[in-house]
Motif scaffolding. Sequence first.
Motif, PDB file in Angstrom:
ATOM      1  N   GLU A  46      -6.992 -19.512 -51.435  1.00 43.28           N
ATOM      2  CA  GLU A  46      -7.374 -20.884 -51.748  1.00 43.28           C
ATOM      3  C   GLU A  46      -6.156 -21.766 -51.957  1.00 43.28           C
ATOM      4  N   LEU A  47      -6.359 -23.032 -51.694  1.00 40.83           N
ATOM      5  CA  LEU A  47      -5.310 -24.029 -51.884  1.00 40.83           C
ATOM      6  C   LEU A  47      -4.983 -24.183 -53.358  1.00 40.83           C
ATOM      7  N   VAL A  48      -3.710 -24.279 -53.659  1.00 42.66           N
ATOM      8  CA  VAL A  48      -3.267 -24.638 -55.008  1.00 42.66           C
ATOM      9  C   VAL A  48      -2.711 -26.067 -54.977  1.00 42.66           C
ATOM     10  N   ALA A  49      -1.696 -26.274 -54.138  1.00 44.29           N
ATOM     11  CA  ALA A  49      -1.081 -27.589 -54.041  1.00 44.29           C
ATOM     12  C   ALA A  49      -0.265 -27.687 -52.765  1.00 44.29           C
ATOM     13  N   THR A  50      -0.181 -28.899 -52.220  1.00 42.64           N
ATOM     14  CA  THR A  50       0.659 -29.141 -51.047  1.00 42.64           C
ATOM     15  C   THR A  50       1.473 -30.403 -51.245  1.00 42.64           C
ATOM     16  N   ILE A  51       2.566 -30.482 -50.499  1.00 42.70           N
ATOM     17  CA  ILE A  51       3.406 -31.676 -50.514  1.00 42.70           C
ATOM     18  C   ILE A  51       3.924 -31.902 -49.105  1.00 42.70           C
ATOM     19  N   THR A  52       3.769 -33.126 -48.618  1.00 37.80           N
ATOM     20  CA  THR A  52       4.214 -33.443 -47.265  1.00 37.80           C
ATOM     21  C   THR A  52       5.699 -33.793 -47.268  1.00 37.80           C
ATOM     22  N   SER A  53       6.252 -33.905 -46.067  1.00 36.92           N
ATOM     23  CA  SER A  53       7.647 -34.292 -45.962  1.00 36.92           C
ATOM     24  C   SER A  53       7.847 -35.730 -46.431  1.00 36.92           C
ATOM     25  N   GLY A  54       6.745 -36.505 -46.490  1.00 44.03           N
ATOM     26  CA  GLY A  54       6.830 -37.852 -47.024  1.00 44.03           C
ATOM     27  C   GLY A  54       6.654 -37.911 -48.523  1.00 44.03           C
ATOM     28  N   GLY A  55       6.347 -36.773 -49.140  1.00 48.41           N
ATOM     29  CA  GLY A  55       6.234 -36.724 -50.593  1.00 48.41           C
ATOM     30  C   GLY A  55       4.824 -36.835 -51.141  1.00 48.41           C
ATOM     31  N   SER A  56       3.828 -36.933 -50.263  1.00 51.44           N
ATOM     32  CA  SER A  56       2.445 -36.998 -50.744  1.00 51.44           C
ATOM     33  C   SER A  56       1.999 -35.614 -51.205  1.00 51.44           C
ATOM     34  N   THR A  57       1.299 -35.602 -52.338  1.00 50.02           N
ATOM     35  CA  THR A  57       0.867 -34.332 -52.913  1.00 50.02           C
ATOM     36  C   THR A  57      -0.651 -34.237 -52.967  1.00 50.02           C
ATOM     37  N   ASN A  58      -1.104 -33.004 -53.002  1.00 51.36           N
ATOM     38  CA  ASN A  58      -2.532 -32.716 -53.107  1.00 51.36           C
ATOM     39  C   ASN A  58      -2.689 -31.480 -53.976  1.00 51.36           C
ATOM     40  N   TYR A  59      -3.650 -31.511 -54.891  1.00 54.72           N
ATOM     41  CA  TYR A  59      -3.854 -30.397 -55.815  1.00 54.72           C
ATOM     42  C   TYR A  59      -5.310 -29.945 -55.826  1.00 54.72           C
ATOM     43  N   ALA A  60      -5.507 -28.668 -56.053  1.00 57.90           N
ATOM     44  CA  ALA A  60      -6.834 -28.171 -56.336  1.00 57.90           C
ATOM     45  C   ALA A  60      -7.263 -28.718 -57.694  1.00 57.90           C
ATOM     46  N   ASP A  61      -8.556 -29.000 -57.836  1.00 58.77           N
ATOM     47  CA  ASP A  61      -9.040 -29.546 -59.106  1.00 58.77           C
ATOM     48  C   ASP A  61      -8.713 -28.628 -60.275  1.00 58.77           C
ATOM     49  N   SER A  62      -8.724 -27.334 -60.031  1.00 53.76           N
ATOM     50  CA  SER A  62      -8.527 -26.361 -61.109  1.00 53.76           C
ATOM     51  C   SER A  62      -7.110 -26.378 -61.687  1.00 53.76           C
ATOM     52  N   VAL A  63      -6.171 -26.975 -60.968  1.00 55.82           N
ATOM     53  CA  VAL A  63      -4.782 -26.973 -61.458  1.00 55.82           C
ATOM     54  C   VAL A  63      -4.255 -28.368 -61.766  1.00 55.82           C
ATOM     55  N   LYS A  64      -5.037 -29.382 -61.488  1.00 57.59           N
ATOM     56  CA  LYS A  64      -4.579 -30.745 -61.745  1.00 57.59           C
ATOM     57  C   LYS A  64      -4.244 -30.933 -63.213  1.00 57.59           C
ATOM     58  N   GLY A  65      -3.099 -31.565 -63.446  1.00 60.83           N
ATOM     59  CA  GLY A  65      -2.659 -31.796 -64.808  1.00 60.83           C
ATOM     60  C   GLY A  65      -1.882 -30.638 -65.414  1.00 60.83           C
ATOM     61  N   ARG A  66      -1.911 -29.487 -64.749  1.00 63.27           N
ATOM     62  CA  ARG A  66      -1.179 -28.319 -65.267  1.00 63.27           C
ATOM     63  C   ARG A  66      -0.059 -27.881 -64.331  1.00 63.27           C
ATOM     64  N   PHE A  67      -0.282 -27.992 -63.046  1.00 64.28           N
ATOM     65  CA  PHE A  67       0.704 -27.566 -62.051  1.00 64.28           C
ATOM     66  C   PHE A  67       1.329 -28.794 -61.391  1.00 64.28           C
TER      67      PHE A  67
END
Length: 117
Positions: A46-67
């Motif tokens: 499962e996805l935890v978090a990603t970051i693009t070369s432009g700096g955009s980030t995406n997080y799984a709901d379960s880790v938002k605010g902690r990771f």
Amino acid sequence: QVQLVESGGGLVQAGGSLRLPCAASGSIFRINTMGWYRQVLGKQRELVATITSGGSTNYADSVKGRFTISRDYAENTVYLQMNSLKPEDPAVYYCRLAFFHSGTLYWGQGTQVTVSS
């Protein structure tokens, strides 16, 4: 050829923190996304978090605010700072590199994270 090398896994108490680095080497195309995924035995990765070369980030709901995911562009390294670790966070954490134009994916070998209650 691209290689991804993860490190930083280990055993930590619930509520503690770990930082996972993943270093990419080889022919790295500039436009890409680096990320962290995790897998528990018998379950899908499962996805935890990603970051693009432009700096955009995406997080799984379960880790938002902690990771927090970040990257060092000069070193082609992505970091996952994990705080307030919970008993549901233990897994093998895998680093992934995705090239935007070709869609080619590369995976690291994984690093084990264990959380004791």
